[in-house]
Design an enzyme around this catalytic site. Structure first.
Site, mmCIF file in Angstrom:
data_model
loop_
_atom_site.group_PDB
_atom_site.id
_atom_site.type_symbol
_atom_site.label_atom_id
_atom_site.label_comp_id
_atom_site.label_asym_id
_atom_site.label_seq_id
_atom_site.Cartn_x
_atom_site.Cartn_y
_atom_site.Cartn_z
ATOM 1 N N HIS A 15 13.982 57.517 -43.804
ATOM 2 C CA HIS A 15 13.216 56.440 -43.160
ATOM 3 C C HIS A 15 12.565 55.607 -44.250
ATOM 4 O O HIS A 15 11.473 55.917 -44.726
ATOM 5 C CB HIS A 15 12.173 57.042 -42.203
ATOM 6 C CG HIS A 15 11.412 56.017 -41.409
ATOM 7 N ND1 HIS A 15 10.882 56.291 -40.155
ATOM 8 C CD2 HIS A 15 11.076 54.729 -41.664
ATOM 9 C CE1 HIS A 15 10.271 55.220 -39.683
ATOM 10 N NE2 HIS A 15 10.359 54.256 -40.604
ATOM 11 N N HIS A 17 12.410 51.400 -45.464
ATOM 12 C CA HIS A 17 12.781 49.978 -45.348
ATOM 13 C C HIS A 17 12.892 49.434 -46.766
ATOM 14 O O HIS A 17 11.892 49.393 -47.487
ATOM 15 C CB HIS A 17 11.719 49.204 -44.569
ATOM 16 C CG HIS A 17 11.473 49.763 -43.198
ATOM 17 N ND1 HIS A 17 12.060 49.241 -42.062
ATOM 18 C CD2 HIS A 17 10.736 50.818 -42.783
ATOM 19 C CE1 HIS A 17 11.680 49.932 -41.007
ATOM 20 N NE2 HIS A 17 10.877 50.909 -41.410
ATOM 21 N N HIS A 195 12.937 53.059 -34.102
ATOM 22 C CA HIS A 195 11.512 53.361 -34.211
ATOM 23 C C HIS A 195 10.981 53.522 -32.794
ATOM 24 O O HIS A 195 11.196 52.637 -31.941
ATOM 25 C CB HIS A 195 10.762 52.213 -34.880
ATOM 26 C CG HIS A 195 10.930 52.123 -36.365
ATOM 27 N ND1 HIS A 195 12.162 52.056 -36.965
ATOM 28 C CD2 HIS A 195 10.001 52.092 -37.364
ATOM 29 C CE1 HIS A 195 11.989 51.990 -38.292
ATOM 30 N NE2 HIS A 195 10.689 51.999 -38.553
ATOM 31 N N GLU A 198 5.648 55.136 -32.605
ATOM 32 C CA GLU A 198 4.800 54.890 -33.785
ATOM 33 C C GLU A 198 3.449 54.378 -33.280
ATOM 34 O O GLU A 198 2.427 55.024 -33.461
ATOM 35 C CB GLU A 198 5.463 53.861 -34.717
ATOM 36 C CG GLU A 198 4.620 53.522 -35.946
ATOM 37 C CD GLU A 198 5.237 52.409 -36.818
ATOM 38 O OE1 GLU A 198 6.128 51.673 -36.338
ATOM 39 O OE2 GLU A 198 4.785 52.271 -37.980
ATOM 40 N N ASP A 276 8.697 55.223 -45.490
ATOM 41 C CA ASP A 276 8.614 54.001 -44.684
ATOM 42 C C ASP A 276 8.636 52.733 -45.552
ATOM 43 O O ASP A 276 9.701 52.176 -45.794
ATOM 44 C CB ASP A 276 7.374 54.042 -43.788
ATOM 45 C CG ASP A 276 7.561 53.280 -42.476
ATOM 46 O OD1 ASP A 276 8.669 52.772 -42.232
ATOM 47 O OD2 ASP A 276 6.603 53.196 -41.686
ATOM 48 N N ASP A 277 7.459 52.307 -46.012
ATOM 49 C CA ASP A 277 7.338 51.112 -46.865
ATOM 50 C C ASP A 277 6.436 51.472 -48.047
ATOM 51 O O ASP A 277 5.259 51.094 -48.092
ATOM 52 C CB ASP A 277 6.708 49.960 -46.068
ATOM 53 C CG ASP A 277 7.536 49.595 -44.853
ATOM 54 O OD1 ASP A 277 8.533 48.873 -45.005
ATOM 55 O OD2 ASP A 277 7.191 50.067 -43.756
HETATM 56 N N1 HPA Z 1 7.225 49.981 -38.302
HETATM 57 C C1 HPA Z 1 7.948 49.069 -37.643
HETATM 58 N N2 HPA Z 1 8.662 48.162 -38.273
HETATM 59 C C2 HPA Z 1 8.683 48.146 -39.597
HETATM 60 C C3 HPA Z 1 7.963 49.064 -40.318
HETATM 61 C C4 HPA Z 1 7.190 50.026 -39.641
HETATM 62 O O1 HPA Z 1 6.493 50.878 -40.225
HETATM 63 N N3 HPA Z 1 8.201 48.787 -41.618
HETATM 64 C C5 HPA Z 1 9.045 47.752 -41.663
HETATM 65 N N4 HPA Z 1 9.332 47.362 -40.437
HETATM 66 ZN ZN ZN Z 2 9.750 52.286 -40.416
#
Ligand code: HPA
Ligand code: ZN
Length: 340
Positions: A15, A17, A195, A198, A276-277
């Site tokens: 996971h 991006h 996703h 979240e 994630d990021d």
């Molecule tokens: N959630 C949803 N969309 C996203 C995320 C995230 O953490 N990071 C990049 N796009």
């Molecule tokens: Zn994500």
């Protein structure tokens, strides 16, 4: 001690991006290279802006940051910088997201983004032995019609794109809005992830399973609110790709001690740890392992289980999954022997 175990433990990241690995230093360098004007002049100013009060607040900055990615080599450099870091964190397999609509909407061709990412992934396999899969995400705040445009582009590059995903703002953008494009993607042979849970409710996780037919759920934190759903996820062995530092930075949890990862493990779910990021959320994959280890008092065995899960939950063929799991076990055994 367990921190040392985490350092080089073989693991997969599922996971991630790729646009979320854009470090402030690279953002400024690419802005200069491409003559893009940013509202920041220094790394410190950029980092100071990374104080998010929720998913949407982050996404606004994330999409703004992408504006410096213009040429194929920008996407290559971005992906390569990520892989270089992963080669030092025990990562041997990555399954990464990209957001083509975030690029085509600003006039950057689908093939420009894809080409740069793919050449870096190929180089990563050659130079580091890191295997990879690429997952194309649909932006859920945009209409399904535009997701179809992305899917049509992806169909021209099936050899490089393994699965489709769904990201961006979850609240008010339920899975049901993307039923047709997911059906079309699966009919074209793409695997599906999304996703869900979240910021959205457990029902979105159920819907991702039932109507998008995903084989893996990204995040899935709010699945824990629904005991019947938890039992189903455990029974079906549906993986969750959790992202602890992301959840903390986007205020899905108040403190790391509140993170549902250990509860999900104890309930028998196939849980994985991911970043994630990482540039925006303050840590790459090993920082995420360490954060949950500390806050949730995870044992060395728990860490080993999470690393094995990362291969079990991947899209690798069974033989390669098992090779990854065996590599984790060997590393853990060697580590335990050295510690004696
Ligand atoms: N959630 C949803 N969309 C996203 C995320 C995230 O953490 N990071 C990049 N796009
Ligand atoms: Zn994500």
């Amino acid at each position: 001690m367990t921190d040392l175990l985490i350092d080089k433990l073989p693991k997969a990241e599922l996971h991630l991006h790729i646009e979320g690995t854009l470090e402030p230093e690279m953002m400024l360098a690419l802005a200069k290279r491409n003559n893009v004007t940013l509202p920041y002049d220094t790394v410190e100013e950029i980092r100071a802006a990374y104080d998010f009060d929720g998913l949407q607040d982050f996404l606004d900055l994330y999409y703004a940051g992408m504006s410096v990615l213009i040429e194929e080599r920008d996407f290559h450099d971005l992906t390569w910088a990520y892989l270089e870091k992963m080669a030092n964190q025990g990562v041997t397999h990555v399954e990464i997201f990209f957001d083509p609509q975030g690029h085509t909407d600003r006039g950057v061709a689908f093939e420009t983004a894809l080409g740069g990412i793919v050449t870096a992934l190929e180089q990563g396999q050659r130079e580091f032995g890191i295997t990879s899969r690429l997952i194309m995400c649909f932006l859920r705040h945009l209409p399904e019609e535009q997701a179809f445009d992305a899917l049509h582009s992806a169909c021209r590059h099936k050899e490089h794109i393994h699965a489709v995903g769904l990201d961006s703002g979850e609240a008010g953008n339920p899975p049901e809005n993307f039923v047709r494009v997911y059906a079309a993607a699966r009919a074209e042979g793409f695997l599906a992830v999304a996703h869900a849970g979240e910021e959205g409710p457990a029902q979105y996780v159920t819907d991702a399973l039932d109507i998008l037919c995903v084989s893996r759920v990204d995040h899935g934190n709010h699945a824990l609110d629904d005991p019947a759903l938890v039992a189903r996820l455990a029974r079906q062995k549906t993986p969750l790709t959790m992202c602890p530092l992301s959840n903390l930075r986007l205020r899905g949890i108040a403190t790391m001690e509140d993170h549902p990862l250990k509860r999900a493990m104890d309930a028998g779910l196939l849980v994985t740890v991911n970043s994630d990021d990482p540039s925006y959320f303050g840590g790459y994959i090993n920082d995420n392992y360490r954060a949950v280890k500390d806050a949730l008092s995870l044992s060395p065995d728990d860490i080993v289980t999470l690393a094995k899960n990362s291969f079990a939950a991947s899209f690798l063929p069974d033989k390669e999954k098992q090779a990854g799991i065996d590599a984790v076990a060997r590393h853990a055994d060697g580590f335990a022997r050295d510690a004696d």
